[in-house]
Scaffold this motif. Sequence first.
Motif, PDB file in Angstrom:
ATOM      1  N   ILE A  25       0.643  -1.233  -0.193  1.00  0.00           N
ATOM      2  CA  ILE A  25       0.161   0.175   0.273  1.00  0.00           C
ATOM      3  C   ILE A  25       0.792   1.031  -0.085  1.00  0.00           C
ATOM      4  CG2 ILE A  25      -1.897   0.851   1.506  1.00  0.00           C
ATOM      5  CD1 ILE A  25      -2.441  -1.420   0.065  1.00  0.00           C
ATOM      6  N   GLU A  26       0.891   1.775  -0.953  1.00  0.00           N
ATOM      7  CA  GLU A  26       1.487   3.695  -1.050  1.00  0.00           C
ATOM      8  C   GLU A  26       1.507   3.736   0.031  1.00  0.00           C
ATOM      9  OE1 GLU A  26       2.302   6.902  -3.654  1.00  0.00           O
ATOM     10  OE2 GLU A  26       0.405   6.671  -4.610  1.00  0.00           O
ATOM     11  N   GLY A  27       2.368   4.402   0.252  1.00  0.00           N
ATOM     12  CA  GLY A  27       2.476   5.323   1.557  1.00  0.00           C
ATOM     13  C   GLY A  27       2.667   4.667   2.740  1.00  0.00           C
ATOM     14  N   ILE A  28       2.149   3.109   2.785  1.00  0.00           N
ATOM     15  CA  ILE A  28       2.850   2.292   4.330  1.00  0.00           C
ATOM     16  C   ILE A  28       3.867   1.901   4.077  1.00  0.00           C
ATOM     17  CG2 ILE A  28       1.916   0.771   5.778  1.00  0.00           C
ATOM     18  CD1 ILE A  28      -1.362   2.153   4.783  1.00  0.00           C
ATOM     19  N   THR A  29       3.386   0.521   2.747  1.00  0.00           N
ATOM     20  CA  THR A  29       4.989   0.262   2.551  1.00  0.00           C
ATOM     21  C   THR A  29       5.778   0.508   1.874  1.00  0.00           C
ATOM     22  OG1 THR A  29       3.560  -1.234   1.327  1.00  0.00           O
ATOM     23  CG2 THR A  29       3.304  -2.450   3.119  1.00  0.00           C
ATOM     24  N   HIS A  30       5.350   1.430   0.852  1.00  0.00           N
ATOM     25  CA  HIS A  30       6.237   1.588  -0.169  1.00  0.00           C
ATOM     26  C   HIS A  30       5.913   3.468  -0.320  1.00  0.00           C
ATOM     27  CE1 HIS A  30       2.830   0.200  -2.331  1.00  0.00           C
ATOM     28  NE2 HIS A  30       3.223   0.698  -3.418  1.00  0.00           N
ATOM     29  N   ASP A  31       6.904   4.342  -0.962  1.00  0.00           N
ATOM     30  CA  ASP A  31       6.709   5.692  -1.171  1.00  0.00           C
ATOM     31  C   ASP A  31       6.191   6.200  -2.259  1.00  0.00           C
ATOM     32  OD1 ASP A  31       7.580   5.925   1.447  1.00  0.00           O
ATOM     33  OD2 ASP A  31       9.893   6.070   0.804  1.00  0.00           O
ATOM     34  N   SER A  32       6.325   5.374  -3.454  1.00  0.00           N
ATOM     35  CA  SER A  32       5.532   6.314  -4.603  1.00  0.00           C
ATOM     36  C   SER A  32       5.590   4.501  -5.437  1.00  0.00           C
ATOM     37  CB  SER A  32       6.621   6.729  -5.527  1.00  0.00           C
ATOM     38  OG  SER A  32       7.909   5.641  -6.077  1.00  0.00           O
ATOM     39  N   GLY A  33       3.820   4.686  -6.437  1.00  0.00           N
ATOM     40  CA  GLY A  33       3.574   3.901  -7.324  1.00  0.00           C
ATOM     41  C   GLY A  33       1.770   3.485  -6.574  1.00  0.00           C
ATOM     42  N   SER A  34       1.620   2.581  -7.405  1.00  0.00           N
ATOM     43  CA  SER A  34      -0.091   1.628  -7.048  1.00  0.00           C
ATOM     44  C   SER A  34      -0.098   0.842  -6.052  1.00  0.00           C
ATOM     45  CB  SER A  34      -0.558   1.406  -8.626  1.00  0.00           C
ATOM     46  OG  SER A  34       0.401   0.095  -8.657  1.00  0.00           O
ATOM     47  N   ASP A  35      -1.258   0.837  -5.020  1.00  0.00           N
ATOM     48  CA  ASP A  35      -1.009  -0.052  -4.355  1.00  0.00           C
ATOM     49  C   ASP A  35      -0.837  -1.795  -5.550  1.00  0.00           C
ATOM     50  OD1 ASP A  35      -1.580   1.964  -2.637  1.00  0.00           O
ATOM     51  OD2 ASP A  35      -3.845   1.347  -2.852  1.00  0.00           O
ATOM     52  N   PHE A  36      -0.704  -2.738  -5.006  1.00  0.00           N
ATOM     53  CA  PHE A  36      -0.557  -3.859  -5.440  1.00  0.00           C
ATOM     54  C   PHE A  36      -1.024  -5.257  -4.463  1.00  0.00           C
ATOM     55  CE2 PHE A  36       3.621  -2.737  -5.049  1.00  0.00           C
ATOM     56  CZ  PHE A  36       4.105  -3.451  -5.389  1.00  0.00           C
ATOM     57  N   ILE A  37      -0.482  -6.489  -4.845  1.00  0.00           N
ATOM     58  CA  ILE A  37      -0.378  -7.663  -4.870  1.00  0.00           C
ATOM     59  C   ILE A  37       0.792  -8.530  -4.674  1.00  0.00           C
ATOM     60  CG2 ILE A  37      -1.312  -9.945  -3.363  1.00  0.00           C
ATOM     61  CD1 ILE A  37      -3.934  -8.533  -3.516  1.00  0.00           C
TER      62      ILE A  37
END
Length: 91
Positions: A25-37
């Motif tokens: 989840i962008e902003g939680i697990t990574h700083d940029s890009g889309s949300d994905f699994i």
Amino acid sequence: MTESELNEIERRINNSTKGNWIPMIEGITHDSGSDFIMTNVDNSDDFKNPERGQDIELNGGTKDDIVFIANAKQDIQKLIAEIRKLKNKTE
């Protein structure tokens, strides 16, 4: 729930992309890009793993939907094991 129904659910899990599924989840697990699994990883820090599976990208839904879908794979495996354990106690 019958053993046949449990087997069918388990078959669908086994036919899905292997390994754990982790919500990214962008902003939680990574700083940029889309949300994905992310698939076939141990945790969200495993993004450089060469054995990592293909990402699952969703169109629509909420961040909570992505978290639910990603965790469903592991959660359902645990539920099946618990159902079988409880059924064996009563038989």
